[in-house]
Design a protein around this motif. Structure first.
Motif, PDB file in Angstrom:
ATOM      1  N   PHE A 155      52.845  48.000  41.305  1.00  0.00           N
ATOM      2  CA  PHE A 155      53.110  47.334  42.586  1.00  0.00           C
ATOM      3  C   PHE A 155      53.645  45.927  42.317  1.00  0.00           C
ATOM      4  N   ASP A 156      54.653  45.490  43.101  1.00  0.00           N
ATOM      5  CA  ASP A 156      55.211  44.150  42.933  1.00  0.00           C
ATOM      6  C   ASP A 156      54.823  43.278  44.124  1.00  0.00           C
ATOM      7  N   PRO A 157      53.907  42.310  43.925  1.00  0.00           N
ATOM      8  CA  PRO A 157      53.485  41.483  45.065  1.00  0.00           C
ATOM      9  C   PRO A 157      54.589  40.538  45.552  1.00  0.00           C
ATOM     10  N   LYS A 158      55.650  40.367  44.709  1.00  0.00           N
ATOM     11  CA  LYS A 158      56.712  39.421  45.094  1.00  0.00           C
ATOM     12  C   LYS A 158      57.406  39.888  46.370  1.00  0.00           C
ATOM     13  N   GLY A 159      57.554  38.981  47.336  1.00  0.00           N
ATOM     14  CA  GLY A 159      58.271  39.310  48.569  1.00  0.00           C
ATOM     15  C   GLY A 159      57.425  40.068  49.579  1.00  0.00           C
ATOM     16  N   LYS A 160      56.156  40.351  49.252  1.00  0.00           N
ATOM     17  CA  LYS A 160      55.286  41.077  50.198  1.00  0.00           C
ATOM     18  C   LYS A 160      54.516  40.059  51.043  1.00  0.00           C
ATOM     19  N   SER A 161      54.191  40.439  52.269  1.00  0.00           N
ATOM     20  CA  SER A 161      53.396  39.548  53.121  1.00  0.00           C
ATOM     21  C   SER A 161      51.936  39.583  52.646  1.00  0.00           C
ATOM     22  N   ASP A 162      51.146  38.592  53.097  1.00  0.00           N
ATOM     23  CA  ASP A 162      49.726  38.575  52.734  1.00  0.00           C
ATOM     24  C   ASP A 162      49.032  39.857  53.208  1.00  0.00           C
ATOM     25  N   ASN A 163      49.416  40.342  54.387  1.00  0.00           N
ATOM     26  CA  ASN A 163      48.779  41.559  54.904  1.00  0.00           C
ATOM     27  C   ASN A 163      49.128  42.782  54.062  1.00  0.00           C
ATOM     28  N   GLU A 164      50.365  42.836  53.597  1.00  0.00           N
ATOM     29  CA  GLU A 164      50.759  43.965  52.736  1.00  0.00           C
ATOM     30  C   GLU A 164      49.979  43.915  51.416  1.00  0.00           C
ATOM     31  N   VAL A 165      49.865  42.703  50.853  1.00  0.00           N
ATOM     32  CA  VAL A 165      49.114  42.560  49.599  1.00  0.00           C
ATOM     33  C   VAL A 165      47.649  42.960  49.829  1.00  0.00           C
ATOM     34  N   MET A 166      47.107  42.560  50.984  1.00  0.00           N
ATOM     35  CA  MET A 166      45.704  42.913  51.273  1.00  0.00           C
ATOM     36  C   MET A 166      45.545  44.435  51.370  1.00  0.00           C
ATOM     37  N   ARG A 167      46.455  45.094  52.105  1.00  0.00           N
ATOM     38  CA  ARG A 167      46.315  46.549  52.255  1.00  0.00           C
ATOM     39  C   ARG A 167      46.438  47.246  50.905  1.00  0.00           C
TER      40      ARG A 167
ATOM     41  N   ASN B 251      51.994  53.700  44.978  1.00  0.00           N
ATOM     42  CA  ASN B 251      52.081  53.134  43.624  1.00  0.00           C
ATOM     43  C   ASN B 251      51.068  53.822  42.730  1.00  0.00           C
ATOM     44  N   ARG B 252      51.157  53.472  41.458  1.00  0.00           N
ATOM     45  CA  ARG B 252      50.260  54.075  40.484  1.00  0.00           C
ATOM     46  C   ARG B 252      49.251  53.024  40.019  1.00  0.00           C
ATOM     47  N   GLY B 253      47.983  53.366  39.992  1.00  0.00           N
ATOM     48  CA  GLY B 253      46.955  52.439  39.519  1.00  0.00           C
ATOM     49  C   GLY B 253      46.434  52.884  38.159  1.00  0.00           C
ATOM     50  N   PHE B 254      46.022  51.912  37.344  1.00  0.00           N
ATOM     51  CA  PHE B 254      45.534  52.202  35.984  1.00  0.00           C
ATOM     52  C   PHE B 254      44.289  51.378  35.681  1.00  0.00           C
ATOM     53  N   ARG B 255      43.377  51.940  34.915  1.00  0.00           N
ATOM     54  CA  ARG B 255      42.363  51.148  34.238  1.00  0.00           C
ATOM     55  C   ARG B 255      42.130  51.805  32.886  1.00  0.00           C
ATOM     56  N   VAL B 256      42.367  51.043  31.834  1.00  0.00           N
ATOM     57  CA  VAL B 256      42.127  51.545  30.480  1.00  0.00           C
ATOM     58  C   VAL B 256      40.843  50.903  29.971  1.00  0.00           C
ATOM     59  N   GLU B 257      39.794  51.718  29.796  1.00  0.00           N
ATOM     60  CA  GLU B 257      38.522  51.222  29.257  1.00  0.00           C
ATOM     61  C   GLU B 257      38.555  51.521  27.761  1.00  0.00           C
ATOM     62  N   MET B 258      38.946  50.501  27.008  1.00  0.00           N
ATOM     63  CA  MET B 258      39.318  50.730  25.606  1.00  0.00           C
ATOM     64  C   MET B 258      38.113  50.817  24.679  1.00  0.00           C
ATOM     65  N   ASN B 259      37.223  49.833  24.763  1.00  0.00           N
ATOM     66  CA  ASN B 259      36.124  49.781  23.788  1.00  0.00           C
ATOM     67  C   ASN B 259      34.951  48.993  24.365  1.00  0.00           C
ATOM     68  N   SER B 260      33.759  49.593  24.321  1.00  0.00           N
ATOM     69  CA  SER B 260      32.593  48.904  24.894  1.00  0.00           C
ATOM     70  C   SER B 260      31.532  48.626  23.835  1.00  0.00           C
ATOM     71  N   ALA B 261      31.950  48.549  22.552  1.00  0.00           N
ATOM     72  CA  ALA B 261      30.958  48.330  21.491  1.00  0.00           C
ATOM     73  C   ALA B 261      30.265  46.978  21.644  1.00  0.00           C
ATOM     74  N   LEU B 262      30.969  45.976  22.163  1.00  0.00           N
ATOM     75  CA  LEU B 262      30.380  44.627  22.207  1.00  0.00           C
ATOM     76  C   LEU B 262      29.851  44.232  23.581  1.00  0.00           C
ATOM     77  N   GLY B 263      30.084  45.054  24.594  1.00  0.00           N
ATOM     78  CA  GLY B 263      29.615  44.700  25.937  1.00  0.00           C
ATOM     79  C   GLY B 263      30.403  45.475  26.979  1.00  0.00           C
ATOM     80  N   PRO B 264      30.169  45.153  28.276  1.00  0.00           N
ATOM     81  CA  PRO B 264      30.929  45.831  29.328  1.00  0.00           C
ATOM     82  C   PRO B 264      32.432  45.610  29.123  1.00  0.00           C
ATOM     83  N   TYR B 265      33.233  46.590  29.532  1.00  0.00           N
ATOM     84  CA  TYR B 265      34.688  46.416  29.438  1.00  0.00           C
ATOM     85  C   TYR B 265      35.056  45.161  30.218  1.00  0.00           C
ATOM     86  N   LYS B 266      35.982  44.377  29.674  1.00  0.00           N
ATOM     87  CA  LYS B 266      36.385  43.138  30.349  1.00  0.00           C
ATOM     88  C   LYS B 266      37.861  42.935  30.071  1.00  0.00           C
TER      89      LYS B 266
END
Ligand code: NDP
Length: 449
Positions: free
Chosen positions: A127-139, A71-86
């Motif tokens: 990634f779609d967690p629907k229909g996945k086992s707990d172990n698959e979600v953990m991995r 799968n593809r992972g993303f994190r967009v850190e848009m603007n930190s003028a007011l504090g840590p990205y959240k």
């Protein structure tokens, strides 16, 4: 402004949701730009619409049969003028860079409104967690965090949950971060209570949404008592929006998921809501099972050939879209008016299309846009960060009172900003203007970085 918009569209033509979010903010802040002519030379709009950083990464994981997936992972850190990205993490097949950028952009203004010190970001995976086992979600979570951990930290970037990322996923993500960094810090919010979570965090977005709506009603001398409400979604935000409406004397008659919706004219009472929580959070079932259990309710499956969503056609006083973006179009907006709805308060992010928003404004609805109405979630995440830093946990009542005060403050801020810029009573303009002014001033104070 036209130039900024056409440059954005030219650069990334496929990022439609991002363009939609930017367009709405730019329209609202026109009077701010007119008052501050120097903003043009300082390229304020170009700077605020360009993410500070975008991280895009591969997430390989193995299913229970030994098959490898990527799968593809993303994190967009848009603007930190007011504090840590959240901002949250979303796991849903529809996730792409345009959706991540729209959510991160909205988050910047939302976080600015909360009165707390937080920049804006958003992340996730297709990634779609629907229909996945707990172990698959953990991995999957472990593989996702193996990369994300290089970029986040309690003073840098603090993710949380969103669609498809609840307590289970936050647990797996936190465990992997702790192992990799060998530190127990408040790097994620939405943690379980026994290991660093805050009381009221699970409830915060839904409760905050209703507190904001209650403030809008109070401006007109009204309360929730006896009000019939339409709620969409059946996840975290929908559940706690429903819970608070019931507590304040209102009646909720609908809930939904991506397969369809239920209509229960008798109202979803506390017992029925407990069933929904069990169904969705523990059994991970479908909302159709509600109508199997409660025969007085009707189940209507989704029909993508329709140009409207029949959920919004039921008679009601208030509507709380709490599922996903663009779930109310112009036609649905008109259905709401025809059904008697006088208030829309958005638990979801950007659930109303621009055409729907025009219908609300033309008909003078009390309209609480997501970046104001659903800011309670991130606000309590901010309070979770404070408690983690102090290694303390505040009692339930204290967090709830702080949440209430923050929602009241956001409501007031929106009204004041709208009045100050000549659009009295327009919460969408008020939220955008107030959020924008605070971030821009901080950016300018911090120089050209
Ligand atoms: P959950 O995953 O707990 O629930 C999402 C709900 O929306 C589910 O009922 C889901 O149905 C439904 N849904 C998701 N995608 C679609 C779709 N494409 N069409 C129809 N229904 C859909 O997520 P949350 O409750 O946390 O989030 C809901 C909304 O609230 C999102 O817009 C999110 O960004 C926003 N939000 C959440 C915050 C939070 O604290 N959690 C904070 C602020 C905003 P199904 O099970 O079939 O997928």
């Amino acid at each position: 402004m036209d130039q900024v918009m056409s440059q954005l569209k030219e650069k990334d033509p496929e990022q439609r949701e991002f363009h939609q979010a930017v367009e709405e903010v730019l329209e609202s802040v026109k009077p701010v730009l007119d008052r501050n002519m120097e903003y043009r030379q300082l390229a304020v709009l170009q700077r605020i619409t360009e993410p500070e950083r975008v991280i895009l990464f591969r997430v390989p994981w193995m299913d229970d049969q030994g098959q490898v997936h990527v799968n593809r992972g993303f994190r967009v850190e848009m603007n930190s003028a007011l504090g840590p990205y959240k901002g949250g993490l979303r796991f849903h097949p529809s996730v792409n860079l345009g959706i991540m950028k729209f959510l991160a952009f909205e988050q910047v203004f939302k976080n600015s409104l909360t009165t707390l010190s937080m920049g804006g970001g958003k992340g996730g995976s297709d990634f779609d967690p629907k229909g996945k086992s707990d172990n698959e979600v953990m991995r999957f979570c472990q593989s996702f965090m193996a990369e994300l951990s290089r970029h986040i930290g309690p003073n840098t970037d603090v993710p949380a949950g969103d669609i498809g990322v609840g307590a289970r996923e936050i647990g797996f993500l936190f465990g992997m971060y702790k192992k990799l960094r060998n530190e127990f810090t408040g790097v994620l919010t939405g943690k379980s209570l026994s290991w660093g979570g805050s009381l009221i965090r699970p409830e915060a977005t839904g409760y905050g949404n209703v507190y904001f709506a209650a403030e809008m009603l109070a401006e007109h001398g009204e309360t929730f008592y006896g009000k019939v409400c339409l709620v969409s979604g059946s996840g975290n935000v929908a559940q706690f929006t429903t819970e608070k409406i019931l507590e304040l004397g209102g009646k909720v008659v609908t809930l939904s998921d991506s397969s369809g919706y239920i209509y229960d004219e008798a109202g979803i009472d506390a017992d029925k809501l407990a069933f929904v929580k069990l169904l969705k959070n523990v059994r991970r079932g479908r909302i159709s099972e509600y109508a199997e259990k409660y025969q007085e309710a009707v189940y209507v499956p989704s029909d993508s050939s329709l140009d409207h969503n029949p959920l919004w056609r039921h008679k009601a006083d208030c509507a709380f879209p709490c599922a996903t973006e663009n779930e109310i179009n112009g036609k649905d907006g008109l259905s709401l008016i025809e059904g008697g709805v006088r208030l829309v308060s958005e638990g979801a992010n950007m659930p109303s299309t621009p055409e729907a928003v025009d219908v609300y404004l033309d008909n003078k609805l009390l309209y609480g846009p997501g970046k104001a109405a659903n800011a309670g979630g991130v606000a309590v995440s901010g309070l979770e960060m404070s408690q983690n830093s102090m290694r303390l946990s505040w009692p339930r009542e204290e967090v709830d009172n702080r949440l209430k005060d923050i929602m009241k403050a956001i409501h007031k801020t929106c009204l004041h900003a709208a009045e100050d810029y000549g659009v009295k009573g327009n919460y969408v303009a008020g939220a955008n203007i107030a959020g924008f002014v605070k971030v821009v001033n901080a950016m300018l104070d911090q120089g050209l970085v």
